[in-house]
Design a protein around this motif. Structure first.
Motif, short mmCIF file in Angstrom:
data_model
loop_
_atom_site.label_atom_id
_atom_site.label_comp_id
_atom_site.label_asym_id
_atom_site.label_seq_id
_atom_site.Cartn_x
_atom_site.Cartn_y
_atom_site.Cartn_z
N THR A 1 -7.14 0.09 -2.95
CA THR A 1 -6.86 -0.11 -1.63
C THR A 1 -8.18 -0.56 -0.43
OG1 THR A 1 -8.31 1.49 -0.82
CG2 THR A 1 -5.84 2.15 -1.43
N SER B 1 -3.81 -5.89 3.67
CA SER B 1 -3.50 -5.33 3.80
C SER B 1 -2.25 -3.88 3.50
CB SER B 1 -2.11 -6.39 4.58
OG SER B 1 -0.61 -4.79 4.84
N GLU C 1 -0.96 -1.89 3.08
CA GLU C 1 0.58 -1.06 3.07
C GLU C 1 1.12 -2.14 2.77
OE1 GLU C 1 4.37 -1.36 6.44
OE2 GLU C 1 2.59 -2.14 7.46
N ASP C 2 0.62 -3.71 2.59
CA ASP C 2 1.16 -4.90 2.02
C ASP C 2 1.17 -3.76 0.16
OD1 ASP C 2 2.97 -6.12 3.65
OD2 ASP C 2 1.38 -7.50 3.37
N LEU D 1 0.49 -1.55 -0.70
CA LEU D 1 1.44 -0.08 -1.27
C LEU D 1 2.45 -0.35 -1.58
CD1 LEU D 1 -0.34 2.77 0.95
CD2 LEU D 1 -1.12 1.90 -1.27
N ASP D 2 3.45 -1.69 -0.62
CA ASP D 2 4.54 -1.54 -0.85
C ASP D 2 4.86 -2.01 -2.49
OD1 ASP D 2 5.27 -1.20 1.59
OD2 ASP D 2 5.33 -3.10 2.34
N ASP E 1 -2.72 7.57 3.78
CA ASP E 1 -1.31 6.48 4.05
C ASP E 1 -0.53 6.56 2.38
OD1 ASP E 1 -1.55 4.42 6.16
OD2 ASP E 1 -3.30 4.62 5.14
N ARG F 1 3.09 8.52 1.54
CA ARG F 1 4.16 7.56 0.80
C ARG F 1 4.58 7.70 -0.28
NH1 ARG F 1 4.83 1.55 0.70
NH2 ARG F 1 3.93 0.78 2.29
#
Length: 416
Positions: free
Chosen positions: A184, A189, A191-192, A194-195, A225, A229
């Motif tokens: 992490t 990013s 978010e990116d 984890l995507d 986060d 998810r």
């Protein structure tokens, strides 16, 4: 007739001595000593001598291809960034033969110490390509008679920070990687990042194992986060995270809220004390932080916390000999886990808890379980933890794979 019969063994949570029969690699019988019928004939008979028999120890988080690097280091790491930078530079000199040799040394040490299952993180990036991953996959087959090895496809240098990594990860999963890795704190990013990780896990039907929140900054909370998810993806119980040390720097109420959310997501938390204590807290001039995840707080909220060696003698951790007991002892000292019940919990973290974290089936010392076992010449979990005895006997699927015996001579010493 049993293939193997172990007599006079102590077992966790039970009083008295037991006899264990093994047939076709499985535990077939567990009976109090003296209650076994047929005088229990066996091809191989082993007298445990009143020692404690545990299920095989589990190493849930280790880096093999970057172990044993001290002789190549020109300086010691003074921070996590230093350790990552120094190791990345050394990776340019790694060869498959070199990685295999160092990894095999660590595996041999682990097996000798009682480890029967291991999860390793193999780095996949433009520096190494798939060479580290393919080396670990080859080792997985080579050592399968003594160790079950899970291989994590791990993007140490970041996915977006190191272009081309996502494609390499996908190829590694396509050809057999066991677990999708994530980190992490290496991409701009979260978010990116984890995507990509969750998309790959869904596409290939794999569990996930993150390196997360490896800092003593209370504001770092990627684990929340990850929890969100995980719940959204319906992957409760299938996602792990190593380090999560920033949680130990949070104000108590906030940490409790985070622990509840982690429990709701059934995240498997892997504390890595040898590395976490060595790297964290270095910026504090006064009242330095411990740099550990709050083990007891997490356990109070129903979180499965397990213990990993992580690194062996490299910039991240210039210590270690691939012995889970050594690491559990260190955690006992630094997490205030010195009581008898604590010792039982710590041993569970190396055995049944770690089996849950890694999704290992047919594990334990009950009929029908795979006969992966380690015998210690001690009478309790606390004695095992405190003594860390080198004398150990190890079985994998009912076959003895390692036996260490010690002899001490004191002929010329007079004791008063």
């Amino acid at each position: 007739m049993w293939d193997v019969r172990i007599t006079n063994a102590r077992l966790q949570g039970r009083s008295g001595l037991f006899a264990i029969g093994v047939q076709d690699g499985l535990i077939a019988s567990v009976l109090p000593q003296g209650q076994s019928p047929e005088a229990d004939a066996a091809r191989t008979l082993y007298d445990a001598g009143g020692g404690m028999l545990l299920p095989g120890l589990i190493e849930p988080h280790i880096h093999l291809e970057k172990a044993l690097l001290l002789s190549r280091m020109e300086e010691d790491a003074a921070s996590l960034k230093d350790a990552i930078r120094m190791t990345a530079a050394m990776k340019y000199g790694f060869t498959r033969a070199d990685m295999a040799a160092r990894s095999l040394y660590v595996i041999r040490e682990a097996v000798k110490n009682g480890v029967t299952h291991m999860r390793c993180h193999a780095e996949v990036d433009p520096i190494l390509g798939l060479s580290a991953f393919e080396t670990m996959m080859e080792l997985k087959e080579k050592v399968c008679d003594v160790l079950d090895l899970q291989v994590v496809v791990f993007p140490q240098e970041g996915i977006f920070q190191s272009p081309g990594t996502a494609e390499l990860m996908e190829e590694a999963l396509r050809i057999g990687g066991d677990v999708v890795g994530g980190i992490t704190y290496q991409d701009p990013s979260l978010e990116d990042h984890l995507d990509v990780v969750f998309r790959l896990a869904e596409k290939y039907g794999k569990p996930i194992d993150f390196h997360a929140d490896f800092s003593d900054r209370s504001e770092d909370a990627a684990i929340l986060d990850i929890a969100d998810r995980t719940i959204a993806a319906g992957m409760q119980g299938l996602v792990a995270a190593g380090h999560v040390t920033s949680l130990g720097s949070m104000e108590r109420k906030r940490a409790e809220t985070a622990a509840r959310r982690i429990g709701e997501a059934d995240l498997q938390i892997m504390t890595l004390p040898a590395t976490d204590l060595f790297i964290n807290g270095r910026g504090d001039r006064e009242r330095p932080r411990r740099g550990l995840t709050p083990v007891k707080l997490l356990q109070e909220h129903g979180v499965n916390v397990v213990i990993g060696v992580n690194n062996v003698r490299n910039p991240f951790t210039p210590f270690g000999k691939a012995d889970p007991l050594e690491t559990a002892w260190l955690l006992a000292v630094t997490a205030y886990m010195g009581g008898d019940e604590d010792a039982k919990q710590l041993i569970h973290m190396l055995t049944g808890g770690a089996a849950k974290a890694l999704g290992i089936q047919q594990y334990g010392l009950e009929p029908g379980a795979v006969a992966d076992m380690v015998l210690f010449p001690e009478v309790s979990e606390r004695a095992i933890l405190l003594g860390k005895p080198e004398q150990r006997t190890v079985w994998k699927r009912g076959r003895m794979t390692a036996e260490t015996k010690l002899q001490t001579r004191m002929d010329h010493i007079v004791l008063h």
